[in-house]
Motif scaffolding. Sequence first.
Motif, PDB file in Angstrom:
ATOM      1  N   ASP A  24       0.823  -1.212   0.000  1.00 37.89           N
ATOM      2  CA  ASP A  24       0.000   0.000   0.000  1.00 37.89           C
ATOM      3  C   ASP A  24       0.859   1.266   0.000  1.00 37.89           C
ATOM      4  OD1 ASP A  24      -2.248  -1.604  -0.046  1.00 37.89           O
ATOM      5  OD2 ASP A  24      -2.615  -1.434   2.101  1.00 37.89           O
ATOM      6  N   LEU A  25       1.990   1.226   0.692  1.00 37.45           N
ATOM      7  CA  LEU A  25       2.914   2.363   0.652  1.00 37.45           C
ATOM      8  C   LEU A  25       3.491   2.554  -0.746  1.00 37.45           C
ATOM      9  CD1 LEU A  25       4.821   1.938   4.025  1.00 37.45           C
ATOM     10  CD2 LEU A  25       3.409   3.903   3.362  1.00 37.45           C
ATOM     11  N   LEU A  28       1.375   4.545  -3.009  1.00 41.42           N
ATOM     12  CA  LEU A  28       1.329   5.985  -2.721  1.00 41.42           C
ATOM     13  C   LEU A  28       2.671   6.680  -2.927  1.00 41.42           C
ATOM     14  CD1 LEU A  28      -0.765   5.959   0.583  1.00 41.42           C
ATOM     15  CD2 LEU A  28      -1.548   6.627  -1.693  1.00 41.42           C
ATOM     16  N   SER A  30       6.045   8.406  -4.336  1.00 42.44           N
ATOM     17  CA  SER A  30       6.444   9.242  -5.459  1.00 42.44           C
ATOM     18  C   SER A  30       7.733   8.654  -6.038  1.00 42.44           C
ATOM     19  CB  SER A  30       6.671  10.679  -5.001  1.00 42.44           C
ATOM     20  OG  SER A  30       7.858  10.775  -4.253  1.00 42.44           O
ATOM     21  N   ARG A  52       1.697   8.540   6.195  1.00 43.93           N
ATOM     22  CA  ARG A  52       1.116   7.682   5.150  1.00 43.93           C
ATOM     23  C   ARG A  52       0.676   6.338   5.729  1.00 43.93           C
ATOM     24  NH1 ARG A  52       5.200   8.272  -0.027  1.00 43.93           N
ATOM     25  NH2 ARG A  52       4.983  10.516  -0.213  1.00 43.93           N
ATOM     26  N   ILE A  56      -3.095   4.763   5.701  1.00 43.36           N
ATOM     27  CA  ILE A  56      -3.407   3.432   5.165  1.00 43.36           C
ATOM     28  C   ILE A  56      -4.119   2.584   6.218  1.00 43.36           C
ATOM     29  CG2 ILE A  56      -2.341   1.248   4.458  1.00 43.36           C
ATOM     30  CD1 ILE A  56      -0.166   3.054   3.065  1.00 43.36           C
TER      31      ILE A  56
END
Length: 132
Positions: A24-25, A28, A30, A52, A56
């Motif tokens: 999940d990280l 997200l 960049s 973050r 989540i």
Amino acid sequence: MDEKICLIDLDGTLFDYEKQLKSDLAALASPNDPNFENLWQAEEKAPWLKARMNLIKGQPGWWKKLPIMKDGEVLLNLAKDIGFSCKILTKGPKSHPQAWGEKVECCLERLPLENVDVTIVGKGKKVFTEEF
């Protein structure tokens, strides 16, 4: 005869908390985000990453949908088969109170829980036990 007890941790033994959180990280991240292998150290070094992670883990249903670890499921079944009284233990995170119920639901829906207890602890104290 004394009862034989097998204590089994939920996160990292029966369900793959770390794998799901890393996945999940990554969704997200960049392109310039550093790659952290150790999430616990990363929380200390990168407050933005901790934020973050909290985002989540705060999603409704996130804890309930953690992927099962096949080796953990095998361990639970083997322990039961050879006569252990199995106790699943997990910590209820105070920052995500919905996790407490979702962890129990996760066990109810996806594990063979006949004669297995699920205990959730908080701040070092037993606060909830469900016997199945």
